[in-house]
Design a protein around this motif. Structure first.
Motif, PDB file in Angstrom:
ATOM      1  N   LYS A 108      58.367  32.299  24.224  1.00 45.92           N
ATOM      2  CA  LYS A 108      56.959  32.251  24.647  1.00 45.92           C
ATOM      3  C   LYS A 108      56.789  31.048  25.549  1.00 45.92           C
ATOM      4  O   LYS A 108      57.125  29.924  25.177  1.00 45.92           O
ATOM      5  CB  LYS A 108      56.065  32.088  23.423  1.00 45.92           C
ATOM      6  CG  LYS A 108      55.855  33.386  22.690  1.00 45.92           C
ATOM      7  CD  LYS A 108      54.773  33.177  21.629  1.00 45.92           C
ATOM      8  CE  LYS A 108      54.941  34.183  20.523  1.00 45.92           C
ATOM      9  NZ  LYS A 108      54.772  33.603  19.209  1.00 45.92           N
ATOM     10  N   VAL A 152      54.905  28.121  26.997  1.00 43.21           N
ATOM     11  CA  VAL A 152      53.743  27.317  26.629  1.00 43.21           C
ATOM     12  C   VAL A 152      53.127  26.708  27.880  1.00 43.21           C
ATOM     13  O   VAL A 152      51.923  26.688  28.065  1.00 43.21           O
ATOM     14  CB  VAL A 152      54.140  26.216  25.632  1.00 43.21           C
ATOM     15  CG1 VAL A 152      52.952  25.325  25.347  1.00 43.21           C
ATOM     16  CG2 VAL A 152      54.644  26.841  24.350  1.00 43.21           C
ATOM     17  N   ARG A 206      58.296  27.594  23.971  1.00 43.16           N
ATOM     18  CA  ARG A 206      57.995  27.055  22.649  1.00 43.16           C
ATOM     19  C   ARG A 206      59.232  26.409  22.030  1.00 43.16           C
ATOM     20  O   ARG A 206      60.330  26.960  22.094  1.00 43.16           O
ATOM     21  CB  ARG A 206      57.521  28.211  21.774  1.00 43.16           C
ATOM     22  CG  ARG A 206      57.005  27.783  20.439  1.00 43.16           C
ATOM     23  CD  ARG A 206      56.368  28.960  19.724  1.00 43.16           C
ATOM     24  NE  ARG A 206      56.210  28.655  18.312  1.00 43.16           N
ATOM     25  CZ  ARG A 206      55.235  27.895  17.833  1.00 43.16           C
ATOM     26  NH1 ARG A 206      54.334  27.414  18.648  1.00 43.16           N
ATOM     27  NH2 ARG A 206      55.153  27.622  16.550  1.00 43.16           N
ATOM     28  N   GLN A 243      49.916  28.415  28.006  1.00 41.49           N
ATOM     29  CA  GLN A 243      49.932  29.684  27.269  1.00 41.49           C
ATOM     30  C   GLN A 243      49.295  30.805  28.080  1.00 41.49           C
ATOM     31  O   GLN A 243      48.473  31.570  27.581  1.00 41.49           O
ATOM     32  CB  GLN A 243      49.193  29.525  25.941  1.00 41.49           C
ATOM     33  CG  GLN A 243      50.015  28.753  24.944  1.00 41.49           C
ATOM     34  CD  GLN A 243      49.448  28.859  23.552  1.00 41.49           C
ATOM     35  OE1 GLN A 243      48.235  28.783  23.389  1.00 41.49           O
ATOM     36  NE2 GLN A 243      50.306  29.020  22.567  1.00 41.49           N
ATOM     37  N   LYS A 255      44.844  22.307  22.160  1.00 38.45           N
ATOM     38  CA  LYS A 255      46.237  22.742  22.023  1.00 38.45           C
ATOM     39  C   LYS A 255      47.222  21.743  22.611  1.00 38.45           C
ATOM     40  O   LYS A 255      48.418  21.971  22.602  1.00 38.45           O
ATOM     41  CB  LYS A 255      46.424  24.081  22.747  1.00 38.45           C
ATOM     42  CG  LYS A 255      45.624  25.204  22.128  1.00 38.45           C
ATOM     43  CD  LYS A 255      45.865  26.466  22.893  1.00 38.45           C
ATOM     44  CE  LYS A 255      45.020  27.593  22.345  1.00 38.45           C
ATOM     45  NZ  LYS A 255      44.996  28.722  23.260  1.00 38.45           N
ATOM     46  N   ASP A 276      47.740  20.099  15.387  1.00 36.47           N
ATOM     47  CA  ASP A 276      48.894  20.982  15.484  1.00 36.47           C
ATOM     48  C   ASP A 276      49.051  21.563  16.877  1.00 36.47           C
ATOM     49  O   ASP A 276      48.948  22.775  17.073  1.00 36.47           O
ATOM     50  CB  ASP A 276      48.747  22.148  14.493  1.00 36.47           C
ATOM     51  CG  ASP A 276      49.542  21.854  13.247  1.00 36.47           C
ATOM     52  OD1 ASP A 276      50.566  21.167  13.370  1.00 36.47           O
ATOM     53  OD2 ASP A 276      49.138  22.313  12.173  1.00 36.47           O
ATOM     54  N   GLU A 330      50.206  22.981  20.562  1.00 34.09           N
ATOM     55  CA  GLU A 330      51.290  23.824  21.057  1.00 34.09           C
ATOM     56  C   GLU A 330      52.154  23.022  22.024  1.00 34.09           C
ATOM     57  O   GLU A 330      53.303  23.343  22.270  1.00 34.09           O
ATOM     58  CB  GLU A 330      50.713  25.026  21.822  1.00 34.09           C
ATOM     59  CG  GLU A 330      49.829  25.917  20.993  1.00 34.09           C
ATOM     60  CD  GLU A 330      50.643  26.755  20.039  1.00 34.09           C
ATOM     61  OE1 GLU A 330      51.825  27.022  20.356  1.00 34.09           O
ATOM     62  OE2 GLU A 330      50.117  27.122  18.976  1.00 34.09           O
ATOM     63  N   LEU A 331      51.531  22.024  22.625  1.00 35.05           N
ATOM     64  CA  LEU A 331      52.186  21.295  23.705  1.00 35.05           C
ATOM     65  C   LEU A 331      51.949  19.800  23.522  1.00 35.05           C
ATOM     66  O   LEU A 331      50.828  19.368  23.277  1.00 35.05           O
ATOM     67  CB  LEU A 331      51.580  21.755  25.040  1.00 35.05           C
ATOM     68  CG  LEU A 331      52.050  21.060  26.318  1.00 35.05           C
ATOM     69  CD1 LEU A 331      53.532  21.280  26.531  1.00 35.05           C
ATOM     70  CD2 LEU A 331      51.272  21.577  27.502  1.00 35.05           C
ATOM     71  N   GLU A 375      57.500  22.328  15.735  1.00 42.16           N
ATOM     72  CA  GLU A 375      57.858  23.325  16.757  1.00 42.16           C
ATOM     73  C   GLU A 375      56.948  23.360  17.973  1.00 42.16           C
ATOM     74  O   GLU A 375      56.635  24.420  18.493  1.00 42.16           O
ATOM     75  CB  GLU A 375      57.905  24.723  16.127  1.00 42.16           C
ATOM     76  CG  GLU A 375      59.133  24.917  15.277  1.00 42.16           C
ATOM     77  CD  GLU A 375      59.412  26.378  15.032  1.00 42.16           C
ATOM     78  OE1 GLU A 375      58.439  27.096  14.744  1.00 42.16           O
ATOM     79  OE2 GLU A 375      60.558  26.793  15.141  1.00 42.16           O
ATOM     80  N   PHE A 376      56.479  22.220  18.404  1.00 41.20           N
ATOM     81  CA  PHE A 376      55.691  22.212  19.633  1.00 41.20           C
ATOM     82  C   PHE A 376      56.620  22.115  20.839  1.00 41.20           C
ATOM     83  O   PHE A 376      57.781  21.721  20.721  1.00 41.20           O
ATOM     84  CB  PHE A 376      54.695  21.046  19.644  1.00 41.20           C
ATOM     85  CG  PHE A 376      55.292  19.712  19.267  1.00 41.20           C
ATOM     86  CD1 PHE A 376      56.014  18.980  20.184  1.00 41.20           C
ATOM     87  CD2 PHE A 376      55.138  19.207  17.973  1.00 41.20           C
ATOM     88  CE1 PHE A 376      56.563  17.753  19.839  1.00 41.20           C
ATOM     89  CE2 PHE A 376      55.694  17.989  17.623  1.00 41.20           C
ATOM     90  CZ  PHE A 376      56.402  17.259  18.560  1.00 41.20           C
TER      91      PHE A 376
END
Lengths: 362, 567
Positions: free
Chosen positions: B292, B294, B323, B358, B376, B455, B457-458, B488-489
């Motif tokens: 995916k 990001v 990701r 994303q 994010k 939390d 994503e990036l 897991e970012f």
């Protein structure tokens, strides 16, 4: 005098202050040492505000000034009462009476064994004016009004100045241009003339209320603070915590009021005190010229103006209000000095330290 | 604690400290910065004084030149050419500066006066010390500029500091330092503010000068690569005391004190560059169908508005970040690497091209939607001193993203802050402390905790370790790696330090003047670079091993000779 600088000052010694306590295992990594120190650190955590307060309380001149100021304020408000609440001093500033002993003050501070008439307050401690009004009550009434005006002016000027400065500094570009040119406009017009005209207009519209006068004065004296705050914000907005807040998605208002303005509190507080001192003098000048507070209200400036001719034969009518003006203005200034030193500790204590170094070397 | 050097027999030292102690009187307690230090520097020798922040290395050197602040309390001796300067009256000390002891500062941008010409600044010390006047002084100044390698000195001496590049300015500062032929030069982090390629040139210059002038150099640095490149002897300081001294080979290759061992172990090292063209790249990974994206940039152009005219800081850069991956962006100052990070953070508008988080293109978003997407993205900045609001307690700093995005209530926010503090290995009690009570490394860990609050994503890391000490840097990098595995970012890691990127990142983009010159997997790009610029960068980065560094120096010289055969 920025909050930024004193952060650096506070930040400095922390890494260095690190004597390993005996019996403790010797640490060989900076990370471990720092973490051990942090874990060992006990007691109250001191915020920046607490540190500033601590330094302020250690500033002698500022503390004496605070006591003087509190004393004058308490005297002014409790003695003759305020807003309908009666005070402990029985005489009113409106009530005239017979002039006793040419209106001379009855207060005596010289003890009898030094040739004076002993410690006594007497009937009219500050004397009487020509219609027999109690001068103590009059002066206290004037002091009340002067203090109210000063505090209101200080508050209004500080709020306007801080907001204008913050907006100009944060947005820059055309907002800055417009706001700063407006500031320039206020600065180039002679303050006394503008204040006299506007104060007169506001006074006649609102029935001679001193709040109207105070508001007008506040609307005219915010310019200095606006410039200082703008400069401070211009440098603070480049700091990374501001970028971090923006990157988090904070709204502009949050960035300005939560992150930027609190960090200029040093500049703001110090200048607010000087604005108050300035306001007292401005009100005095206006009242002296007849454009400020008008009779039957009383203010310190008005009293001086009314009794300026009495200076030669009844000097107390001139001295009492004059002395109180000087006392208030001086102590507010010292207070500002103390606050400035508390916010920027690097300006103080130099001489003492140098002396010690020289002894050490000798 | 000093070791007997072979020069000891030849006579006087250029600079020596005998049992020097310095303490500062501060508001709360006395701070003992240097504790009984003894060290000698002989003429023609480079002694490196290394240590981390708070070790007292800069205080030691400042004591020698007599510039400590008035709250310092000094005991012991600091001998410059045999004369004790501790307690010497200011007027006498002033005469010794420049003629006996000179200094090269860290920041060439601020070490020169911007309103005076180079000529005025160079001749100033000559005239002050009565060595040369008027035309003679100017002639000598031109000679000095020639010596430090400024081209066309006769013409350029009339120019002002801003007309020179950073490296040239540092050369001019060095010229000023050697103008009165001092016995010893103190070089306080002389290359820290410079890019690696410029750093290599300045180090060459310093090496050349000390041989020519027979001056002693006290080199203060935290960079072990610089030590390996230049120093003859090394003294390691830790918390105000010398823990180890010896020749550069002894200390760097066979450290005895556990502190030195640990320090050297935490220096990130670049894998050996392959220049023989025998490198066989690992087979390309099969593209994971579930990968995916990001962050994605396509033909990204970023511009700064410079009073009406546009300055293009990033030009046509494309990259992808999936990701769980770490993408490094490396380059020297002015390459536009941080500008990319700024654009992702929404601090700079996108001029053209696509920058998508994303799949959502940031350039096309309305302000409100753009604010929502910030939840994010987490960020860590370079300077831990400036990236926390000094008026917020730590707990508020960490939970601020939750407040901004209206997530959770008071209790859940406190709980989250505690979890994060555990994750960055800090005690929960720091919640109520203020940033100024923490060290730089600890503050940077708070910044990491803050970046992870929602939390994200990036994670954008803009030079997160360049303001930190090596051992602290190692701890912080390890932490980022550890957290990245558990959370897991995706991470965009901007750095000038190739070794750090090599250690951490999966993919890398090498940038120069706003353009991407080379990109791909770290193993390919940094171990077998295809582009000349990447090769130059790699060759210029010094390694903390004297033997290897000597080889690399030679290799770099060959590389440079190959590129410009006429010079």
């Amino acid at each position: 005098m920025s909050g930024v600088k004193d952060n650096e000052e506070l930040r400095g010694p922390h890494n260095m202050k690190s004597d390993i306590e005996p019996g403790e295992q010797q640490l060989v990594s900076l990370v471990e040492v720092e973490d051990a120190e942090l874990a060992r650190k006990q007691g109250e955590s001191r915020s920046q505000g607490q540190l500033v307060r601590r330094r302020f309380f250690n500033h002698k001149a500022a503390m004496i000034s605070t006591v003087v100021l509190v004393f004058i304020t308490l005297m002014a408000f409790t003695s003759i009462g305020f807003a309908g609440i009666p005070g402990w001093w029985g005489k009113s500033y409106m009530m005239s009476g017979t002039v006793i002993n040419g209106g001379a003050p009855t207060m005596s501070l010289l003890p009898s064994w030094l040739g004076g008439s002993g410690l006594a307050i007497g009937e009219h401690p500050f004397g009487q004016d020509n219609t027999g009004k109690d001068y103590f009550a009059l002066v206290m009434r004037g002091t009340q009004k002067s203090i109210i005006i000063a505090v209101t002016v200080g508050a209004v000027a500080t709020v306007i100045g801080a907001i204008v400065g913050a907006l100009a500094g944060y947005f820059r570009g055309w907002v800055d241009e417009v706001l700063m040119r407006m500031t320039d406009l206020f600065i180039v017009i002679p303050l006394l003339v503008l204040a006299a005209v506007l104060g007169q207009m506001a006074g006649s519209k609102l029935g001679g209320s001193i709040f109207a006068l105070a508001l007008v004065l506040g609307l005219l004296t915010w310019t200095g603070l606006a410039r200082l705050v703008r400069g401070e914000i211009l440098s603070l907005r480049e700091r990374e915590y501001v970028a971090a807040a923006q990157a988090m998605g904070s709204k502009t208002s949050r960035v300005i009021f939560k992150h930027l303005l609190p960090n200029t509190i040093g500049v703001i507080v110090v200048n607010a005190t000087f604005a108050i001192a300035g306001a007292i003098l401005l009100e005095t000048s206006l009242s002296f010229l007849g454009f400020g507070v008008v009779a039957p209200e009383s203010s310190l400036g008005l009293l001086i103006s009314q009794y300026q001719n009495a200076f030669t034969n009844r000097p107390w009518l001139f001295w009492w209000p004059g002395m109180i003006i000087v006392a208030i203005a001086l102590s507010v200034n010292f207070l500002g000095d103390g606050l400035r030193d508390a916010f920027d500790p690097r300006q103080t204590k130099k001489t003492r330290r140098r002396k010690k170094t020289e002894e050490g070397q000798a | 604690m000093s070791i007997a050097s072979e020069q000891a027999t030849k006579g006087g030292t250029a600079l020596s400290f005998e049992n020097l102690s310095v303490s500062f009187e501060t508001e709360f307690a006395d701070v003992h910065a240097v504790k009984g230090l003894s060290l000698e520097v002989y003429p023609g020798e480079v002694v490196a004084l290394v240590g981390e922040s708070g070790s007292g290395k800069s205080v030691t050197s400042t004591a020698a030149i007599g510039l400590l602040p008035p709250n310092a309390y000094i005991t012991g001796k600091a001998l410059v050419g045999g004369v004790n300067v501790v307690g010497m009256p200011e007027s006498k000390l002033r005469k010794m500066r420049a003629t006996d002891i000179a200094m090269v500062f860290q920041e060439p941008m601020t070490a020169l006066n911007p309103v005076l010409t180079i000529e005025r600044q160079l001749t100033e010390s000559l005239e002050l010390h009565g060595l040369a006047y008027g035309k003679d002084a100017t002639a000598r100044a031109i000679e000095l500029l020639e010596m430090v390698g400024i081209p066309e000195p006769r013409k350029r001496i009339k120019q002002y500091p801003h007309q020179f590049s950073g490296g040239q300015r540092q050369r001019i500062v060095i010229a000023m330092a050697i103008s009165c032929d001092p016995k010893v030069i103190i070089a306080d982090e002389p290359t820290t503010a410079l890019d690696v390629t410029v750093q290599a040139e300045i180090l060459d210059l310093l090496r050349e000068l000390k041989d020519k002038l027979n001056t002693g150099i006290l080199l203060i640095t935290h960079n072990m690569g610089v030590v390996a490149d230049l120093a003859d002897r090394v003294a390691v300081m830790f918390r105000g005391s010398l823990v180890e001294t010896g020749t550069v080979d002894q200390v760097l290759n066979h450290p005895e004190h556990p502190y030195t061992q640990k320090l050297l172990a935490s220096v990130p090292r670049l894998a050996v560059m392959d220049v023989t063209d025998t490198w066989v790249p690992e087979p390309a990974d099969v593209v994971d169908p579930d990968r995916k994206l990001v962050l994605e940039a396509r033909n990204l152009v970023l511009e700064y508005d410079m009073r009406g005219s546009k300055f293009r800081a990033v030009d046509d850069v494309s990259f992808e970040l999936g990701r769980g991956e770490i993408l490094g962006i490396v380059g020297e100052s002015g390459s536009g690497k941080s500008t990319v990070a700024k654009a992702v953070l929404g601090l700079l508008p996108v001029a053209s091209g696509v920058l998508a988080v994303q799949g959502t293109n940031l350039a096309a978003l309305r302000p409100k939607a753009a604010r929502a997407i910030r939840a994010k993205i987490g960020v860590i900045f370079q300077d831990p001193a400036a990236s926390l609001n000094p008026r917020f307690p730590i707990g508020d700093c960490i939970t601020e993203p939750m407040v901004v995005h209206k997530v959770g209530n008071r209790a859940s926010r406190t709980k989250r802050a505690q979890e994060l503090l555990d994750a960055v290995h800090l005690p929960r009690t720091v919640m109520n402390r203020y940033p100024h009570e923490l060290s730089g490394g600890q503050r940077q860990r708070i910044c990491i905790a803050r970046a992870l609050t929602l939390d994200p994503e990036l994670l954008i890391a803009d030079e997160p370790t360049s303001a930190l000490d090596v051992s602290v840097q190692a701890a912080v990098l390890e932490m980022i790696q550890e957290l990245q595995e558990s959370y897991e970012f995706a991470c965009l890691f901007v750095s000038h330090d190739l070794a750090v990127v090599d250690l951490l990142a999966h993919n890398v983009v090498v940038m120069k003047d706003g353009k991407s010159v080379e990109q791909g997997r770290v193993t390919d790009v940094l171990h077998s670079p295809q582009h000349d610029y990447t090769r130059r960068l790699l060759a210029a980065a010094p390694v903390p091993e004297p033997g290897e560094q000597a080889e690399r120096r030679e290799a770099r010289r060959l590389l440079m000779a190959m590129e410009n055969p006429d010079s």
